[in-house]
Design a protein around this motif. Structure first.
Motif, PDB file in Angstrom:
ATOM      1  N   LEU A 189       0.836  -1.201   0.000  1.00 20.67           N
ATOM      2  CA  LEU A 189       0.000   0.000   0.000  1.00 20.67           C
ATOM      3  C   LEU A 189       0.866   1.244   0.000  1.00 20.67           C
ATOM      4  O   LEU A 189       1.950   1.255   0.593  1.00 20.67           O
ATOM      5  N   GLU A 190       0.384   2.279  -0.683  1.00 26.98           N
ATOM      6  CA  GLU A 190       0.917   3.608  -0.420  1.00 26.98           C
ATOM      7  C   GLU A 190       0.136   4.111   0.787  1.00 26.98           C
ATOM      8  O   GLU A 190      -0.984   4.602   0.661  1.00 26.98           O
ATOM      9  N   ALA A 191       0.740   3.901   1.942  1.00 24.61           N
ATOM     10  CA  ALA A 191       0.057   4.226   3.189  1.00 24.61           C
ATOM     11  C   ALA A 191       1.094   4.625   4.235  1.00 24.61           C
ATOM     12  O   ALA A 191       2.145   3.983   4.333  1.00 24.61           O
ATOM     13  N   PRO A 192       0.803   5.656   5.005  1.00 22.43           N
ATOM     14  CA  PRO A 192      -0.365   6.529   4.840  1.00 22.43           C
ATOM     15  C   PRO A 192      -0.300   7.343   3.549  1.00 22.43           C
ATOM     16  O   PRO A 192       0.774   7.568   3.011  1.00 22.43           O
ATOM     17  N   LYS A 193      -1.477   7.744   3.089  1.00 18.08           N
ATOM     18  CA  LYS A 193      -1.595   8.669   1.952  1.00 18.08           C
ATOM     19  C   LYS A 193      -2.648   9.674   2.388  1.00 18.08           C
ATOM     20  O   LYS A 193      -3.836   9.496   2.154  1.00 18.08           O
ATOM     21  N   ASN A 194      -2.201  10.733   3.002  1.00 20.66           N
ATOM     22  CA  ASN A 194      -3.029  11.463   3.934  1.00 20.66           C
ATOM     23  C   ASN A 194      -3.103  12.957   3.609  1.00 20.66           C
ATOM     24  O   ASN A 194      -2.064  13.629   3.507  1.00 20.66           O
ATOM     25  N   TYR A 195      -4.330  13.471   3.431  1.00 20.72           N
ATOM     26  CA  TYR A 195      -4.571  14.903   3.227  1.00 20.72           C
ATOM     27  C   TYR A 195      -5.555  15.382   4.299  1.00 20.72           C
ATOM     28  O   TYR A 195      -6.467  14.647   4.688  1.00 20.72           O
ATOM     29  N   TRP A 196      -5.364  16.605   4.752  1.00 19.08           N
ATOM     30  CA  TRP A 196      -6.300  17.141   5.727  1.00 19.08           C
ATOM     31  C   TRP A 196      -7.642  17.387   5.053  1.00 19.08           C
ATOM     32  O   TRP A 196      -7.781  18.238   4.193  1.00 19.08           O
ATOM     33  N   ARG A 197      -8.628  16.566   5.436  1.00 17.31           N
ATOM     34  CA  ARG A 197      -9.985  16.610   4.899  1.00 17.31           C
ATOM     35  C   ARG A 197     -10.009  16.625   3.368  1.00 17.31           C
ATOM     36  O   ARG A 197     -10.810  17.322   2.744  1.00 17.31           O
ATOM     37  N   GLY A 198      -9.106  15.844   2.770  1.00 17.47           N
ATOM     38  CA  GLY A 198      -9.136  15.641   1.326  1.00 17.47           C
ATOM     39  C   GLY A 198      -8.624  16.774   0.477  1.00 17.47           C
ATOM     40  O   GLY A 198      -8.744  16.733  -0.751  1.00 17.47           O
ATOM     41  N   ASP A 199      -8.045  17.802   1.081  1.00 13.54           N
ATOM     42  CA  ASP A 199      -7.530  18.959   0.343  1.00 13.54           C
ATOM     43  C   ASP A 199      -6.068  18.692  -0.032  1.00 13.54           C
ATOM     44  O   ASP A 199      -5.205  18.603   0.851  1.00 13.54           O
ATOM     45  N   VAL A 200      -5.769  18.579  -1.342  1.00 16.22           N
ATOM     46  CA  VAL A 200      -4.424  18.189  -1.759  1.00 16.22           C
ATOM     47  C   VAL A 200      -3.371  19.257  -1.490  1.00 16.22           C
ATOM     48  O   VAL A 200      -2.178  18.996  -1.649  1.00 16.22           O
TER      49      VAL A 200
END
Length: 391
Positions: A189-200
């Protein structure tokens, strides 16, 4: 302009084969010079009119071969290049083919380095079967052939995948069917793959894993667990967990995690989904914003990518300076690299453009590769290899 145009037409008529001229045929066989065994390779054939022969939209630099191939070409002068990644010396041939000729091409590729003999294994831990664009459909067998043609010992395919259900068991079976005695296809997995509330523009950081199990000790699906811990693009209703929660779970699953492309960002068009309007010039970030905290809090991660694709010069330079700074501060973080190949994009199916070599001290296994990376028994390169022998 008229004389130039007439000259161009005449030259085209001279260089082009007359209509109905029989094609020539190249019958190729490629072996490892050290073992004599047929080996997968990349074949680049360019005809006299400058056309490069390809067979798959995912790869535009030629075609992949399992080691034996039959290819029709226009008669005339043909340039042929056979390669197999950084560890083998590529061979180029220029041949003149007659109409209807059947040309036999026997190639023996020689290793340029003693790395395999000395116990080093090479792989790529960050590649996507489906990155999100879904412009091209590939299967596990094609991805495995691409990796083998580049001389990799293993390849890890990340989300998403062309399987009916994305479970660890289904992925394990699909990968096993496409593996060979000398090559391992695996999933990760590419994990974590993390944005604050989905904002790139508000990236918390991306990572990749290697060596982790597909189920927790409680039997929970590791894929779903890790996906739940990240807010991906446009997931505005989802509050993400901090990256160190993902790191902890990956370690619980027996794997390691590397921060990937920690200094990558760009401006581009984004939006149009959910609450986010279209922005023509959006700040898009892949930067590892939580890496400073995760470093002083643990470190909670195991490695950091200091190399991505060669064209990402600025991001690579920044990542290497970041790594040097961590070392200077006493944080002995392992250096890694990955290609971030995307098989579902035109020309994107090129694993191993960035590759990691590990010395496991034992026959290859993912667990052994993970240990070697964590302990710093690895190096990364975009090639070519330079071998220095001291007498």
């Amino acid at each position: 302009m008229v004389p130039v145009l007439i000259l161009w037409v005449v030259l085209q008529a001279v260089s082009a084969a007359p209509a109905g001229t029989p094609s020539a045929t190249i019958v190729g066989r490629v072996v490892d010079a050290g073992t004599g065994r047929i080996v997968p390779c990349t074949v680049a054939i360019r005809s006299g009119d400058g056309q490069l022969i390809t067979d798959h939209e995912s790869f535009r630099a030629g075609f992949r071969s399992a080691g034996e191939f039959v290819q029709t070409v226009p008669p005339g002068e043909v340039d042929i290049k056979i390669s197999r990644g950084f560890d083998f010396i590529a061979i180029e041939r220029k041949v003149q083919l007659q109409p209807g000729e059947r040309y036999r091409l026997d190639i023996a590729l020689r290793r340029r380095s003693p790395l395999r003999r000395e116990g080093w294994y090479v792989g790529d831990n960050h590649d996507h079967m489906i990155h999100g664009e879904r412009k091209i459909v590939v299967d596990f067998e094609y991805a495995a052939l691409a990796a083998r043609a580049e001389g990799l010992d293993y390849l890890a395919l990340a989300q998403h995948w062309n399987v009916p259900t994305e479970t660890p068991e289904a992925l394990g079976q699909a990968c096993e069917r496409s593996s060979t005695p000398d090559f391992l296809l695996t999933w990760n997995l590419e994990a974590p793959k993390n944005y604050w509330r989905g904002d790139v523009s508000k990236c918390l950081g991306h990572g990749w894993t290697v060596g982790m199990r597909g189920r927790t000790d409680r039997g929970d699906d590791a894929i779903q667990e890790l996906m739940d811990l990240s807010a991906h693009d446009y997931e505005s209703a989802k509050e993400p967990s901090p990256n160190f929660d993902s790191h902890a779970l990956i370690h619980e699953l027996g794997g390691i995690v590397s921060y990937s492309h920690p200094c990558r960002w760009w401006w581009g068009k984004w939006g149009g989904t959910g609450i986010y309007p279209v922005e023509e010039r959006k700040f898009v970030s892949n930067m590892a914003a939580e890496l400073p905290f995760d470093t002083v809090a643990g470190p909670t991660y195991d490695a950091i990518d200091i190399l991505m694709q060669p064209h990402e010069g600025e991001a690579n330079d920044c990542a290497q300076k970041l790594w040097f700074m961590l070392l200077d501060k006493g944080y002995h973080i392992a250096a890694t690299g990955s290609s971030d190949a995307t098989f579902d994009n035109p020309g994107g199916g090129v694993p191993g453009a960035v590759r990691i070599y590990t010395k496991t001290g034992e026959p290859f296994s993912l667990a052994g590769a993970a240990r070697a990376i964590r302990e710093g028994r690895s190096f990364v390169t975009t090639g070519p290899l330079i071998v220095l022998e001291v007498a």
